[in-house]
Motif scaffolding. Structure first.
Motif, PDB file in Angstrom:
ATOM      1  N   TYR A  44      36.054  15.735-116.254  1.00 27.99           N
ATOM      2  CA  TYR A  44      34.724  15.790-116.837  1.00 27.99           C
ATOM      3  C   TYR A  44      34.486  14.438-117.503  1.00 27.99           C
ATOM      4  CZ  TYR A  44      35.471  20.696-115.991  1.00 27.99           C
ATOM      5  OH  TYR A  44      35.753  21.893-115.376  1.00 27.99           O
ATOM      6  N   LYS A  90      30.045   9.513-112.289  1.00 27.76           N
ATOM      7  CA  LYS A  90      29.615  10.683-111.521  1.00 27.76           C
ATOM      8  C   LYS A  90      30.532  10.868-110.311  1.00 27.76           C
ATOM      9  CE  LYS A  90      24.717  11.042-112.731  1.00 27.76           C
ATOM     10  NZ  LYS A  90      23.317  10.971-112.217  1.00 27.76           N
ATOM     11  N   HIS A 142      32.703  14.039-109.388  1.00 24.75           N
ATOM     12  CA  HIS A 142      32.431  14.722-108.123  1.00 24.75           C
ATOM     13  C   HIS A 142      33.704  14.899-107.295  1.00 24.75           C
ATOM     14  CE1 HIS A 142      30.291  15.946-104.508  1.00 24.75           C
ATOM     15  NE2 HIS A 142      30.980  15.027-103.832  1.00 24.75           N
ATOM     16  N   VAL A 170      32.140  17.437-113.646  1.00 28.69           N
ATOM     17  CA  VAL A 170      30.738  17.189-113.956  1.00 28.69           C
ATOM     18  C   VAL A 170      30.636  15.962-114.860  1.00 28.69           C
ATOM     19  CG1 VAL A 170      28.669  18.118-115.090  1.00 28.69           C
ATOM     20  CG2 VAL A 170      30.140  19.638-113.784  1.00 28.69           C
ATOM     21  N   LEU A 221      32.344  24.428-119.952  1.00 26.80           N
ATOM     22  CA  LEU A 221      32.729  23.929-118.637  1.00 26.80           C
ATOM     23  C   LEU A 221      34.234  24.011-118.433  1.00 26.80           C
ATOM     24  CD1 LEU A 221      30.463  20.786-118.109  1.00 26.80           C
ATOM     25  CD2 LEU A 221      30.684  22.724-116.549  1.00 26.80           C
ATOM     26  N   ARG A 227      27.439  26.276-112.622  1.00 25.57           N
ATOM     27  CA  ARG A 227      26.164  25.589-112.406  1.00 25.57           C
ATOM     28  C   ARG A 227      25.614  25.087-113.729  1.00 25.57           C
ATOM     29  NH1 ARG A 227      24.820  26.926-107.243  1.00 25.57           N
ATOM     30  NH2 ARG A 227      25.574  28.919-106.456  1.00 25.57           N
TER      31      ARG A 227
END
Length: 297
Positions: free
Chosen positions: A142, A157, A161, A166, A179, A263
């Motif tokens: 993260y 990012k 990924h 995230v 998370l 999500r």
């Protein structure tokens, strides 16, 4: 280079540690701390590691003692920090997460004026390679950006990924604890899928042993006697792997196995359930191979 952010970052990290330790799912938590700055002559400290411990007070003291200093250029030796994270004493069966908090790009990123090491980190490694290693180990990253923009954001990012994590700006760190807890729940699902995959492999061991026979001729002859529609004749190694994964996927889909999916929308996190896919099978196979529970694939 974290001078303007260090107090906020320390407060956020201490809050994350406290909330994770207090969460009912986290009964056996180990925490490590990796601090990094830069290579000489930009700075005299490259990376400093506090190894995994169950004593959160030790890590809390380490976080409190951190301070921003040095940094002759903009980029930092983030690659070294990630390398140290890769080499921590991770427990194979644990839910594993790394939180990267930064206000600077790694060395060697195009378009970063004043980079003291424009050809890349002096350690000779690449940040993407370290991210890929973490993914192979089942570690989720993260990434938290402090005032980042443009291509630098894209780097962090990408790290998130590739490790199924995230990226969040510092203003959204309230999402990190749910998370990380959510990732622990996802890890439980992942282990469950791996167990189901292993059961499927065990129950069809003869078929798959024939498929992965050492010689092409042996493989071809054995497959000619195989009447299972999921495992057709093939001699090419890549084709064998494709057939193997496809057969396992069909078996798992018949069971309609559900797994969690995290999500984030409009600054809020939710957990949904979805049916397991071929990607879940491939991830499970990688886990089984690392733990030496399967010898082929």
């Amino acid at each position: 280079s974290m001078g303007s952010w260090i107090s906020t970052v320390q407060a956020e990290v201490l809050s994350i540690i406290k909330l994770i330790k207090e969460h009912p799912m986290c009964k056996d938590v180990r925490i490590a701390l990796v601090g990094y700055r830069d290579h000489p002559p930009q700075d005299q400290m490259v990376a400093r590691v506090m190894p995994f411990t169950t004593d959160s007070s030790t890590i809390t003291a380490g976080v409190t003692a951190m301070y921003a200093s040095g940094g002759g250029d903009g980029p930092e030796c983030m690659t070294d920090g990630m390398y140290e994270a890769v080499n921590l004493d991770w427990r194979p069966s644990a839910a594993k997460a790394v939180v990267v908090i930064t206000d600077a790009p790694p060395h060697g990123l195009p378009g970063q004026g004043g980079d003291g090491f424009p050809n890349g980190c002096p350690c000779g490694r690449h940040w993407y390679t370290q991210a890929a290693s973490l993914r192979e180990m089942g570690v989720t990253c993260y990434t938290v950006g402090c005032g980042l923009y443009g291509e630098v954001v894209n780097v962090y990012k990408a790290i998130a990924h590739v490790t199924r994590g995230v990226y969040v700006p510092l203003t959204n760190t309230h999402l990190l604890v749910p998370l990380i807890i959510g990732a622990a729940e996802v890890e439980i699902d992942r282990q469950r899928v791996a167990e189901l995959v292993l059961e499927e492999i065990t129950s069809r061991k003869k078929e798959f042993d024939q498929l992965f026979a050492s010689s092409s001729s042996s493989s071809s002859n054995n497959n000619n006697n195989n009447n299972n529609d999921d495992v057709p004749n093939t001699a090419n190694d890549n084709e064998k792997e494709d057939v193997f994964v496809s057969a396992l996927t069909k078996g798992l889909l018949k069971e309609k196995v559900k797994v969690r999916a995290l999500r984030i929308e409009k600054g809020k996190m939710s957990v949904d359930f979805r049916e397991a896919t071929q990607d879940d099978i491939i991830l499970a196979l990688a886990d089984l191979r690392r733990s030496n529970k399967i010898t082929y694939y």
